[in-house]
Design a protein around this motif. Structure first.
Motif, short mmCIF file in Angstrom:
data_model
loop_
_atom_site.label_atom_id
_atom_site.label_comp_id
_atom_site.label_asym_id
_atom_site.label_seq_id
_atom_site.Cartn_x
_atom_site.Cartn_y
_atom_site.Cartn_z
N GLN A 1 -2.41 -0.72 14.62
CA GLN A 1 -3.81 -0.77 14.21
C GLN A 1 -3.97 -1.41 12.83
N ALA A 2 -2.97 -1.22 11.96
CA ALA A 2 -3.03 -1.84 10.63
C ALA A 2 -2.70 -3.32 10.70
N MET B 1 -0.08 3.47 14.06
CA MET B 1 -0.50 3.09 12.71
C MET B 1 -0.14 1.64 12.42
N ALA C 1 -4.79 -1.58 4.52
CA ALA C 1 -4.26 -2.84 5.06
C ALA C 1 -5.38 -3.75 5.55
N HIS C 2 -6.47 -3.18 6.04
CA HIS C 2 -7.61 -3.99 6.47
C HIS C 2 -8.33 -4.63 5.28
N GLN D 1 -4.76 6.81 8.67
CA GLN D 1 -6.00 6.06 8.48
C GLN D 1 -6.11 5.52 7.06
N ILE E 1 2.65 -1.15 4.42
CA ILE E 1 2.31 0.24 4.12
C ILE E 1 3.62 1.00 3.89
N HIS F 1 0.85 -1.19 0.00
CA HIS F 1 0.00 0.00 0.00
C HIS F 1 0.88 1.23 0.00
N ILE G 1 -4.14 2.37 7.15
CA ILE G 1 -4.81 1.36 7.99
C ILE G 1 -6.00 0.75 7.25
N ASP G 2 -6.82 1.59 6.64
CA ASP G 2 -7.99 1.10 5.90
C ASP G 2 -7.56 0.20 4.75
#
Length: 521
Positions: free
Chosen positions: A290-291, A287, A257-258, A251, A264, A222, A254-255
């Motif tokens: 959470q990712a 980051m 990677a989800h 964010q 990233i 990403h 993170i989004d």
């Protein structure tokens, strides 16, 4: 064919201009296939003491036409007035012209032994002077080498796995020499050979591209394009002022990677981002956590040197999914007058060019890291930063050290929408093919791209936007001949050129005057 001195000057100017027009943003690459011919015509048959003028004029036109963005950068971000920035750009043209002058001098010197010798030696001489330009102390600058004009052909690009970019320079220079031979000799057979060579090159360059293999990818990265505007100065509370934007960028990663787990990657630091700053460090760690994936960041990294001296490096740092630092690479090839001031003691006026950046300390090791969470033992990668993308010999050292994936992070925001970003990505793309590796290129504002091992741009993010690019990739093992042998071709060209010139100089006593063209070939 005997040209007047006025015509030779026009040919020299035209040679520099046509070569410049071959590159972005002019984008007329076919002109490169005649540009060196014009310089050979200008230099052939004249006195060696006069010939350097024509190479000098070539460089005086070529470099300012290719690099006008340098003056813009110095004016906008270095607080340099337009007159001084134009003068510095002129000095670059003068320096480049002095190097090309060696080519013109050699052509004139060898022309006393005949046209065949000149045209046989010309490709070797051209590559040798390009190699010299890329290895000057401090001011090495192999930007827009002749071979890049052919990099748009996927088929021709594959030659670089054997020779590096130097092979494409040699190929174009060789065709230019053949064309010069046809023009100067006027022989029907020479023209036939030139037309056959042109047809073969077109057939190979266009048709051969369809035979280049497709490759599969098994992973996704990403690439986050931060799109921070460039600034002359950064206040001490820059992080706090841009906290919202930093959170937004975190964010975005993170989004992504989800949606699909993958590393990233942020670009070269577009602002004073440092993990020694708790404000940014906490955000970076959060980051990654959470990712749930590794995060590779471009940062200013501060280190203690000795007992009481801090130094700054332009670095790539990877945090694993827990936020722990697992990889660091410190940029080795720093930009003169951009990241440090060479010969600062004597060039005191240049200090203001780097006033907003400060002096970085170069790294000294071509680092290779392991990318966590990929489920393969072949997960070794390396990162090279911005300016380093133009050095083929440096990039291959990462692969030679074991990198199976190449990552290039850059901040081309300094250049706006000038030709520089397009020229930069053109050169970075060739590094993927030379090393036969996937190349993930994350930038501040473009061009953020994903390049496969054969040079195809698989994915690209629009310029001047804040966003993320899902970049498929894979790890590749094995080494190309270029990685194994290195810069064997340019060194061969240096050797052959030296032999030609030594032989000619050694025999100078027996031919004190030029032989008429009609008697040479």
């Amino acid at each position: 064919m005997n040209f007047s001195w006025q015509t030779r000057i026009m040919l020299a100017f035209a040679s520099g201009a046509t070569l410049a027009l071959a590159f972005p943003n002019y984008n007329l690459p076919l002109l490169a296939w005649i540009s060196v011919t014009l310089l050979i015509l200008a230099s052939y048959g004249v006195k060696p003491k006069i010939a350097p003028l024509y190479g000098f004029l070539h460089g005086l036109v070529f470099f300012p036409m290719c690099l006008p963005w340098m003056a813009t950068v110095m004016q906008q971000y270095g607080n340099v007035n337009w007159l001084l920035s134009a003068a510095i750009l002129g000095l670059i043209g003068i320096t480049g012209g002095l190097i090309v002058a060696i080519f013109s001098w050699a052509i004139a010197l060898l022309s006393r032994k005949g046209l065949r010798l000149v045209c046989s030696a010309a490709p070797f001489l051209w590559v040798a002077i390009e190699f010299l330009r890329g290895h000057l102390p401090i001011f090495a600058f192999p930007w827009n080498l002749l071979g890049y004009a052919a990099s748009g052909s996927l088929a021709m690009l594959q030659i670089t796995t054997i020779t590096g970019i130097w092979g494409l320079s040699f190929l174009i220079a060789a065709f230019n020499a053949l064309l010069a031979f046809a023009i100067l000799s006027g022989r029907h057979r020479a023209w036939q050979l030139t037309l056959v060579a042109a047809a073969a090159l077109i057939l190979f360059g266009v048709g051969g591209s369809f035979l280049v293999p497709q490759v599969q990818s098994h992973y996704v990265a990403h690439l986050v394009q931060t799109n921070f505007p460039q600034s002359e100065e950064y206040p001490s509370n820059w992080d706090a002022l841009h906290a919202g934007e930093l959170d937004e960028l975190a964010q975005i990663g993170i989004d992504a990677a989800h949606r699909a787990a993958g590393v990233i990657i942020w670009p070269e630091a577009p602002a004073p981002l440092s993990l020694q700053d708790n404000f940014f460090d906490q955000r970076a760690v959060r980051m990654a956590q959470q990712a749930g994936v590794p995060v590779l960041l471009g940062v200013e990294d501060w280190k203690m040197e000795g007992t009481n001296q801090w130094i700054a490096t332009n670095s790539a740092v990877m945090l694993d999914a827990t936020g722990r630092r697992v990889f660091t690479y410190d940029k080795i090839h720093l930009v003169p007058f951009g990241e440090y001031v060479p010969l600062r003691k004597w060039l005191t006026f240049t200090g203001k060019i780097t006033a907003d950046i400060g002096d970085f300390t170069p790294g000294d090791f071509y680092s290779v890291g392991e990318l966590p969470g990929t489920g393969t033992v072949d997960n070794r990668f390396s990162t090279f930063i911005c300016f380093e993308a133009i050095f083929p010999g440096a990039t291959r050292k990462f692969t030679d050290n074991g990198a199976n994936l190449l990552i290039n992070m850059s901040n081309d925001g300094w250049f706006g929408r000038s030709a520089a970003p397009a020229q930069h990505v053109m050169m970075a793309r060739v590094r993927a093919v030379e090393n036969r590796r996937w190349l993930l290129r994350a930038t501040n504002n473009g061009f953020t791209v994903d390049v496969d091992p054969y040079g195809r741009i698989i994915a690209q993010l629009a310029t001047d936007i804040r966003g993320e690019l899902d970049a498929p990739y894979d790890f590749r093992t094995g080494r190309t001949l270029y990685v194994i042998l290195g810069d064997w071709l340019p060194w061969l060209c240096v050797l052959v050129s030296a032999v030609f010139l030594a032989w000619r100089i050694g025999s100078a006593g027996s031919d004190g005057h030029a032989t008429p063209l009609s008697e040479r070939d």
